[in-house]
Design an enzyme around this catalytic site. Structure first.
Site, PDB file in Angstrom:
ATOM      1  N   GLU A   1       0.802  -1.225   0.000  1.00 55.13           N
ATOM      2  CA  GLU A   1       0.000   0.000   0.000  1.00 55.13           C
ATOM      3  C   GLU A   1       0.833   1.272   0.000  1.00 55.13           C
ATOM      4  O   GLU A   1       0.766   2.061   0.961  1.00 55.13           O
ATOM      5  CB  GLU A   1      -0.962   0.012   1.186  1.00 55.13           C
ATOM      6  CG  GLU A   1      -1.940  -1.150   1.191  1.00 55.13           C
ATOM      7  CD  GLU A   1      -3.064  -0.970   2.201  1.00 55.13           C
ATOM      8  OE1 GLU A   1      -2.985  -0.057   3.038  1.00 55.13           O
ATOM      9  OE2 GLU A   1      -4.036  -1.741   2.141  1.00 55.13           O
TER      10      GLU A   1
ATOM     11  N   GLU B   1      -5.101  -8.664   0.991  1.00 52.11           N
ATOM     12  CA  GLU B   1      -5.777  -8.307   2.243  1.00 52.11           C
ATOM     13  C   GLU B   1      -7.265  -8.118   2.000  1.00 52.11           C
ATOM     14  O   GLU B   1      -7.663  -7.462   1.043  1.00 52.11           O
ATOM     15  CB  GLU B   1      -5.262  -6.987   2.849  1.00 52.11           C
ATOM     16  CG  GLU B   1      -3.924  -7.085   3.510  1.00 52.11           C
ATOM     17  CD  GLU B   1      -3.474  -5.771   4.137  1.00 52.11           C
ATOM     18  OE1 GLU B   1      -4.341  -4.978   4.561  1.00 52.11           O
ATOM     19  OE2 GLU B   1      -2.260  -5.539   4.184  1.00 52.11           O
TER      20      GLU B   1
HETATM   21  C1  GBH Z   1      -4.441  -1.998   5.471  1.00 46.21           C
HETATM   22  O1  GBH Z   1      -4.609  -0.639   5.364  1.00 46.21           O
HETATM   23  C2  GBH Z   1      -3.066  -2.255   5.974  1.00 46.21           C
HETATM   24  O2  GBH Z   1      -2.244  -2.840   4.978  1.00 46.21           O
HETATM   25  C3  GBH Z   1      -3.034  -3.066   7.229  1.00 46.21           C
HETATM   26  O3  GBH Z   1      -1.760  -2.960   7.812  1.00 46.21           O
HETATM   27  C4  GBH Z   1      -4.143  -2.608   8.134  1.00 46.21           C
HETATM   28  O4  GBH Z   1      -4.052  -3.170   9.409  1.00 46.21           O
HETATM   29  C5  GBH Z   1      -5.431  -2.994   7.485  1.00 46.21           C
HETATM   30  O5  GBH Z   1      -5.509  -2.523   6.179  1.00 46.21           O
HETATM   31  C6  GBH Z   1      -6.667  -2.530   8.239  1.00 46.21           C
HETATM   32  O6  GBH Z   1      -6.723  -1.143   8.298  1.00 46.21           O
HETATM   33  O7  GBH Z   1     -10.489   5.614   5.404  1.00 46.21           O
HETATM   34  O8  GBH Z   1     -12.892   5.380   5.412  1.00 46.21           O
HETATM   35  O9  GBH Z   1     -11.813   6.291   3.466  1.00 46.21           O
HETATM   36  C7  GBH Z   1      -5.852  -0.253   4.847  1.00 46.21           C
HETATM   37  C8  GBH Z   1      -5.879   1.236   4.630  1.00 46.21           C
HETATM   38  C9  GBH Z   1      -8.237   1.344   4.593  1.00 46.21           C
HETATM   39  C10 GBH Z   1      -6.912   3.038   3.529  1.00 46.21           C
HETATM   40  C11 GBH Z   1      -9.436   1.829   3.868  1.00 46.21           C
HETATM   41  C12 GBH Z   1      -8.115   3.507   2.800  1.00 46.21           C
HETATM   42  C13 GBH Z   1     -10.481   3.706   2.928  1.00 46.21           C
HETATM   43  C14 GBH Z   1     -11.587   3.779   3.929  1.00 46.21           C
HETATM   44  N1  GBH Z   1      -7.034   1.639   3.868  1.00 46.21           N
HETATM   45  N2  GBH Z   1      -9.292   3.234   3.595  1.00 46.21           N
HETATM   46  S1  GBH Z   1     -11.716   5.383   4.600  1.00 46.21           S
END
Ligand code: GBH
Length: 466
Positions: A172, A372
């Site tokens: 990411e 994921e």
């Molecule tokens: C992942 O990040 C990571 O790789 C992992 O380490 C982490 O623990 C896991 O997911 C859970 O968070 O913010 O409401 O607009 C995910 C990061 C999550 C970023 C969803 C964009 C969009 C939803 N992403 N987010 S919002």
């Protein structure tokens, strides 16, 4: 039923890789052991107000000492694969120079432990724990960091390449660049739009140089990959285009097509002139990859803001002063229909199917792996059980979505559930539980939740259980 993705009985193909995922800083603990030195997340977590409850990864799940028990759990569940990440500050505590042997030894034991148990290792080189000295020298906005990453990749590849056959460079990079240097809600907590765009480019470059470095030291022809988090966007066309550019195509363009999108360069012209992209960079970046890693959690609903009234910010980032979307200042994120997970994220399995089909359309010959997918819920441990019906339902619905994509011809090779263990959920600390295995943070005892037992049956039979 077919509308809500709550299917059962669907069969997944032979060889489909069922697994689960973790990341070093989120589970390992042992932050000061065997020569490890601080990463940007150690520093960030120690900065008051940055992480909920002042939590840090100092102990986390103590996986550094309990790795054998954790691999036993993966084996006992009958999972095929385990996606883990390597902590750069264990390998190069100062971010450069020769390898710290004790750090390499830890991952060597871990990989051997997987192979002994019949588990396929999927190694990620960078899941956000940049050695602090590299941030002190400017971090990802500096080009040098990409070269340091390639050196680090070569050290790890030389040590583990005889046994690890699936390599992921970055997890990411959008989060690293835009949450870390734009919105400031992730380490290192900077709020500089230009730095965020520079970071994105140097992460892309690090990926390309990293793959070239791995090819030089890893024997044979393993699978190389990168993992991206995709924004699955609905709403007003122009808003969708702008966010798609600065969230998705800023990576897929250079990585898979060898060019930054023209519309992104135009949208961000007042922030960056992109002169940090040097001759030859795009050739270095666009290395052929064997797998594209896909992380998916939810969708986003966007519209243009007309400049009057309050701008909507249902993306959880709007309440910070800084935006993670340089060049898209007029886009607002609208609330979406539920149900929601404990993160407040909407549950939308159709978004996963749509994403996989859209990737197939854009990159027809690119094999995909879900690296994921998962959800946080309020779990209760009672009499040795966690009846996490909501997580089980979330997984069922998303596996159904993945199966629908397979039926439509998408080349999807596997599915890694986030996460094997409850762990340090970044800015939310230990308050959010994503694990299919419960961790008691007092005793560090592990307890597989109902969702893990359900997933175990899916992995063993390849058929979506009742
Ligand atoms: C992942 O990040 C990571 O790789 C992992 O380490 C982490 O623990 C896991 O997911 C859970 O968070 O913010 O409401 O607009 C995910 C990061 C999550 C970023 C969803 C964009 C969009 C939803 N992403 N987010 S919002």
């Amino acid at each position: 039923g077919s509308a809500d993705y709550r299917d059962s009985g669907l069969r997944f193909p032979e060889g489909f890789l069922f697994g689960s995922a973790t990341a070093s800083y989120q589970i390992e603990g042992a932050a000061q052991e065997d020569g490890r030195r601080p990463s940007i997340w150690d520093t960030f977590a120690r900065t008051p107000g940055k992480v909920l409850g002042g939590d840090t990864g100092d102990i986390a799940d103590d996986h550094y000492h309990r790795w054998a028990e954790d691999l036993d759990i993966v084996r006992d569940l009958g999972l095929d694969a385990y996606r883990f990440s390597i902590a750069w500050p264990r390998i190069q505590p100062t971010g450069s120079g020769e390898a710290n042997q004790a750090g390499l030894d830890f991952y060597s034991r871990l990989v051997d432990g997987m192979l002994e148990r019949g588990i396929t290792p999927i190694a990620t080189l960078y899941h956000w724990d940049l050695p602090q000295p590299l941030e002190d020298a400017g971090g990802w906005p500096e080009r040098e960091t990409a070269h340091r990453f390639a050196e680090y990749a070569a050290l790890v590849g030389a040590a583990l390449g005889d046994r690890v056959r699936t390599w992921t460079t970055l997890n990411e990079p959008w989060c690293s660049a835009f949450l870390g240097y734009g919105a400031g809600v992730h380490a290192p907590g900077r709020t500089e739009p230009l730095a965020a765009l520079r970071a994105a480019h140097h992460l892309n470059l690090a990926h390309g140089l990293g793959i070239q470095a791995l090819r030089g030291v890893v024997p044979g022809d393993p699978d190389y990959s990168v993992t991206l988090n995709f924004a699955v966007l609905r709403g007003e066309e122009e808003a969708v285009r702008q966010i798609d550019a600065v969230a998705n195509r800023v990576f897929t363009g250079p990585l898979l097509k060898g060019a930054y999108p023209e519309d992104l360069l135009a949208d961000t012209a007042s922030v960056a002139d992109w002169s940090f992209v040097q001759d030859g960079d795009l050739v270095d970046i666009a290395q052929r990859i064997d797998l594209l890693g896909v992380n998916y959690y939810n969708t986003a609903l966007v519209a243009l803001w007309d400049g009057t009234g309050v701008k909507e910010s249902a993306d959880n980032h709007g309440d910070t002063a800084a935006s993670p979307y340089p060049g898209a200042d007029r886009v607002q994120f609208l609330p979406q229909p539920g149900p929601y997970t404990e993160m407040g994220w909407n549950i939308a399995p159709d978004g996963l199917e749509e994403l996989l089909l859209s990737l197939r359309r854009q990159f027809p010959d690119q094999p995909l792996m879900i690296t994921e997918n998962g959800a946080a819920f309020d779990d209760v441990l009672e009499d040795g059980h966690v009846h996490d019906a909501e997580r089980l339902d979330y997984l069922r619905r998303h596996f159904t979505a993945a199966h629908r994509a397979l039926e439509q011809g998408v080349d999807l090779r596997g599915y890694q559930v986030w996460s094997l263990l409850d762990n340090f959920e970044w800015a939310y600390g230990y308050s959010k539980r994503f694990g299919i295995v419960h961790v008691d943070y007092e005793t560090l005892a592990r307890t597989p939740k109902d969702s893990a037992l359900w997933y175990s049956e899916l992995a063993r039979t390849h058929v979506l259980p009742e």
